[in-house]
Design a protein around this motif. Sequence first.
Motif: not given
Length: 78
Positions: A63, A68-69
């Motif tokens: 991540s 990306t979260p």
Amino acid sequence: MVVEMYRNCAGFFDQLEESIDSTLGESGFEERKNGEVFAMKVGLALGRSPAEVRELAGKCANSRDEGTPLDEFASKLF
């Protein structure tokens, strides 16, 4: 009461982070803890198995690289 709970959790995670940093920062091989034992201690502190800790570490690295979260927390206890 909720504020105190979050303050307690933050202190717990700060202490765990310091423990991890100090263990990884030790220079001598003899001084460093066994990696499997250390992973087990971290896993127990977070309420996860060592395999789940490794899987979560991989997810965190992915991540961070992709931006990306992350969809889960480190601790299953809180």
